[in-house]
Design a protein around this motif. Structure first.
Motif, PDB file in Angstrom:
ATOM      1  N   LEU A  18       1.602  61.370 -41.892  1.00 42.83           N
ATOM      2  CA  LEU A  18       0.805  60.359 -41.213  1.00 42.83           C
ATOM      3  C   LEU A  18      -0.578  60.313 -41.849  1.00 42.83           C
ATOM      4  N   TRP A  19      -1.013  59.107 -42.192  1.00 42.17           N
ATOM      5  CA  TRP A  19      -2.333  58.915 -42.795  1.00 42.17           C
ATOM      6  C   TRP A  19      -3.103  57.954 -41.911  1.00 42.17           C
ATOM      7  N   ARG A  20      -4.130  58.458 -41.258  1.00 45.20           N
ATOM      8  CA  ARG A  20      -4.890  57.679 -40.278  1.00 45.20           C
ATOM      9  C   ARG A  20      -3.971  57.073 -39.226  1.00 45.20           C
ATOM     10  N   GLY A  21      -2.954  57.849 -38.842  1.00 46.86           N
ATOM     11  CA  GLY A  21      -2.043  57.448 -37.779  1.00 46.86           C
ATOM     12  C   GLY A  21      -0.869  56.612 -38.216  1.00 46.86           C
ATOM     13  N   ALA A  22      -0.815  56.215 -39.479  1.00 42.27           N
ATOM     14  CA  ALA A  22       0.280  55.369 -39.967  1.00 42.27           C
ATOM     15  C   ALA A  22       1.137  56.144 -40.966  1.00 42.27           C
ATOM     16  N   PRO A  23       2.442  55.833 -41.042  1.00 46.51           N
ATOM     17  CA  PRO A  23       3.306  56.518 -42.011  1.00 46.51           C
ATOM     18  C   PRO A  23       2.842  56.287 -43.443  1.00 46.51           C
ATOM     19  N   ALA A  24       2.971  57.316 -44.255  1.00 48.35           N
ATOM     20  CA  ALA A  24       2.587  57.242 -45.660  1.00 48.35           C
ATOM     21  C   ALA A  24       3.477  58.182 -46.459  1.00 48.35           C
ATOM     22  N   ASP A  40       1.079  56.269 -50.945  1.00 50.68           N
ATOM     23  CA  ASP A  40       1.611  54.952 -50.582  1.00 50.68           C
ATOM     24  C   ASP A  40       1.608  54.878 -49.069  1.00 50.68           C
ATOM     25  N   ALA A  41       0.585  54.244 -48.501  1.00 51.88           N
ATOM     26  CA  ALA A  41       0.400  54.238 -47.048  1.00 51.88           C
ATOM     27  C   ALA A  41       0.728  52.868 -46.469  1.00 51.88           C
ATOM     28  N   ASP A  42       1.336  52.884 -45.286  1.00 49.10           N
ATOM     29  CA  ASP A  42       1.645  51.646 -44.574  1.00 49.10           C
ATOM     30  C   ASP A  42       0.432  51.177 -43.778  1.00 49.10           C
ATOM     31  N   THR A  43      -0.746  51.283 -44.393  1.00 47.52           N
ATOM     32  CA  THR A  43      -2.001  50.860 -43.774  1.00 47.52           C
ATOM     33  C   THR A  43      -2.995  50.614 -44.893  1.00 47.52           C
ATOM     34  N   PRO A  44      -3.915  49.661 -44.751  1.00 50.54           N
ATOM     35  CA  PRO A  44      -4.869  49.376 -45.828  1.00 50.54           C
ATOM     36  C   PRO A  44      -5.760  50.575 -46.108  1.00 50.54           C
ATOM     37  N   PRO A  45      -6.144  50.782 -47.364  1.00 48.68           N
ATOM     38  CA  PRO A  45      -7.026  51.906 -47.704  1.00 48.68           C
ATOM     39  C   PRO A  45      -8.433  51.696 -47.159  1.00 48.68           C
ATOM     40  N   ARG A  46      -9.131  52.809 -46.971  1.00 55.49           N
ATOM     41  CA  ARG A  46     -10.512  52.767 -46.522  1.00 55.49           C
ATOM     42  C   ARG A  46     -11.403  53.511 -47.505  1.00 55.49           C
ATOM     43  N   GLY A  99      11.228  55.276 -46.659  1.00 55.60           N
ATOM     44  CA  GLY A  99      12.379  55.974 -46.093  1.00 55.60           C
ATOM     45  C   GLY A  99      12.131  57.377 -45.597  1.00 55.60           C
ATOM     46  N   LEU A 100      11.087  58.055 -46.048  1.00 53.32           N
ATOM     47  CA  LEU A 100      10.859  59.438 -45.639  1.00 53.32           C
ATOM     48  C   LEU A 100      10.273  59.516 -44.239  1.00 53.32           C
ATOM     49  N   LEU A 101      10.733  60.527 -43.482  1.00 53.62           N
ATOM     50  CA  LEU A 101      10.179  60.777 -42.155  1.00 53.62           C
ATOM     51  C   LEU A 101       8.854  61.531 -42.280  1.00 53.62           C
ATOM     52  N   CYS A 102       7.986  61.336 -41.293  1.00 52.09           N
ATOM     53  CA  CYS A 102       6.675  61.972 -41.289  1.00 52.09           C
ATOM     54  C   CYS A 102       6.563  62.909 -40.095  1.00 52.09           C
ATOM     55  N   HIS A 103       5.837  63.994 -40.281  1.00 52.01           N
ATOM     56  CA  HIS A 103       5.626  64.948 -39.197  1.00 52.01           C
ATOM     57  C   HIS A 103       4.862  64.261 -38.067  1.00 52.01           C
ATOM     58  N   PRO A 104       5.258  64.489 -36.806  1.00 49.18           N
ATOM     59  CA  PRO A 104       4.577  63.818 -35.680  1.00 49.18           C
ATOM     60  C   PRO A 104       3.155  64.315 -35.471  1.00 49.18           C
ATOM     61  N   SER A 105       2.349  63.485 -34.842  1.00 46.86           N
ATOM     62  CA  SER A 105       0.987  63.852 -34.479  1.00 46.86           C
ATOM     63  C   SER A 105       1.003  64.601 -33.151  1.00 46.86           C
ATOM     64  N   PRO A 106      -0.085  65.286 -32.810  1.00 46.81           N
ATOM     65  CA  PRO A 106      -0.149  65.948 -31.494  1.00 46.81           C
ATOM     66  C   PRO A 106       0.059  64.967 -30.350  1.00 46.81           C
ATOM     67  N   GLN A 107      -0.512  63.772 -30.469  1.00 41.76           N
ATOM     68  CA  GLN A 107      -0.368  62.775 -29.405  1.00 41.76           C
ATOM     69  C   GLN A 107       1.098  62.383 -29.208  1.00 41.76           C
ATOM     70  N   GLN A 108       1.847  62.294 -30.288  1.00 40.61           N
ATOM     71  CA  GLN A 108       3.255  61.905 -30.182  1.00 40.61           C
ATOM     72  C   GLN A 108       4.103  63.014 -29.573  1.00 40.61           C
ATOM     73  N   VAL A 109       3.787  64.268 -29.886  1.00 37.30           N
ATOM     74  CA  VAL A 109       4.543  65.377 -29.286  1.00 37.30           C
ATOM     75  C   VAL A 109       4.263  65.454 -27.794  1.00 37.30           C
TER      76      VAL A 109
END
Length: 280
Positions: free
Chosen positions: A25-31, A47-53, A141-151
């Protein structure tokens, strides 16, 4: 690379002959983190599913250096102990050995809690089910480790059906809750946390003991002095190193490792690695 090749199903990490792809997760989005190795260099990309900052590049480089163990002063350790009667052979066999680290301290803690009192194979299976349960999937296609909020949002029964014991479920949910609400500033501790302070805060949580803390500090923060004397594989490696017919007790292992402070966890990693590359 063997550390990231542990899960043969390659749901979240994919290792090739000269590279690694890892979902995160990169800034909350899958990457998808990419590392491509050539000679003594590594090219790192995201390669992030969110615009770069602005500032993403510096954060990415810092994370990659941490994951690769480039901040670990292993040369100092090897110079200090290359003449040791028992350890010298291990150091000569694997010069420059560094401990692979996770992308975040939270991932390291989840690894540690998941792996309590079970085999590495069983822990990998539980970790896989946790990621499948949350379902963070990068567009590649790759899975991402969950965030604390998601757990935190998971129900205890969901974790139970995934194979987590009641004790581990309780620990994971409490750990995630305190991390999500800021009570445990795991990420901030990367910059200014003292290992002793972090250890004391973690030991106050239910279901977290010395082994879990030492392992999490090693994987998440690169702290090389945790005593892993409670680790079965460390004791097995020490038994082999000392050429002992009988098993080495946790107390004996603790006493033997004490002589290598402040590098006890790094010695533990060498004892892991003498058995199998994937062990450490």
């Amino acid at each position: 690379m063997a550390f990231h090749r542990r899960d043969a199903q390659e749901l979240s990490e994919r290792v090739t002959a000269d590279g690694l792809r890892k979902g995160l997760l990169w800034r909350g989005a899958p990457a998808c983190l990419g590392m491509d190795f050539a000679a003594d260099t590594v090219r790192v990309g995201l390669d992030a599913d969110t615009p770069p900052r602005v500032g993403d590049e510096a954060v990415l480089i810092s994370m990659a250096r941490r994951m690769l163990g480039l901040e670990q002063p292993v040369a100092d350790f090897e110079r200090a102990h290359r003449g040791h009667p028992q350890l010298a052979g291990l150091l000569a066999a694997r010069p420059g050995l560094r401990v692979p680290q996770t992308t975040t301290p939270f991932e390291a803690l989840v690894w540690a809690v998941t792996g309590q009192q079970i085999s590495v194979h069983a822990a990998i299976s539980l970790r896989r089910r946790l990621m499948q349960l949350v379902g963070n999937r990068h567009s590649g296609g790759l899975l991402c480790h969950p965030s604390p909020q998601q757990v935190v949002e998971l129900e205890p029964d969901q974790l139970g059906l995934a194979g987590f014991s009641r004790a581990k479920t309780r620990t994971l949910l409490e750990l995630s809750r305190q991390t999500a609400d800021g009570g445990l500033p795991l990420q901030d501790w990367l910059d200014d946390g003292a290992p002793e302070e972090i250890a004391a805060r973690l030991l106050a949580l239910p279901g977290i003991g010395p082994w879990t803390v030492s392992y999490a500090l090693l994987r998440g923060y690169g702290w090389l002095d945790g005593s892993l004397h409670g680790d079965v594989a460390v004791r097995r490696g020490l038994q082999r190193l000392l050429e002992r017919a009988e098993a080495v007790s946790p107390r004996e292992t603790e006493q033997w490792l004490q002589g290598f402070a402040p590098w006890r966890a790094l010695v533990g990693a060498h004892l892991w690695a003498m058995q199998t590359a994937a062990a450490y």
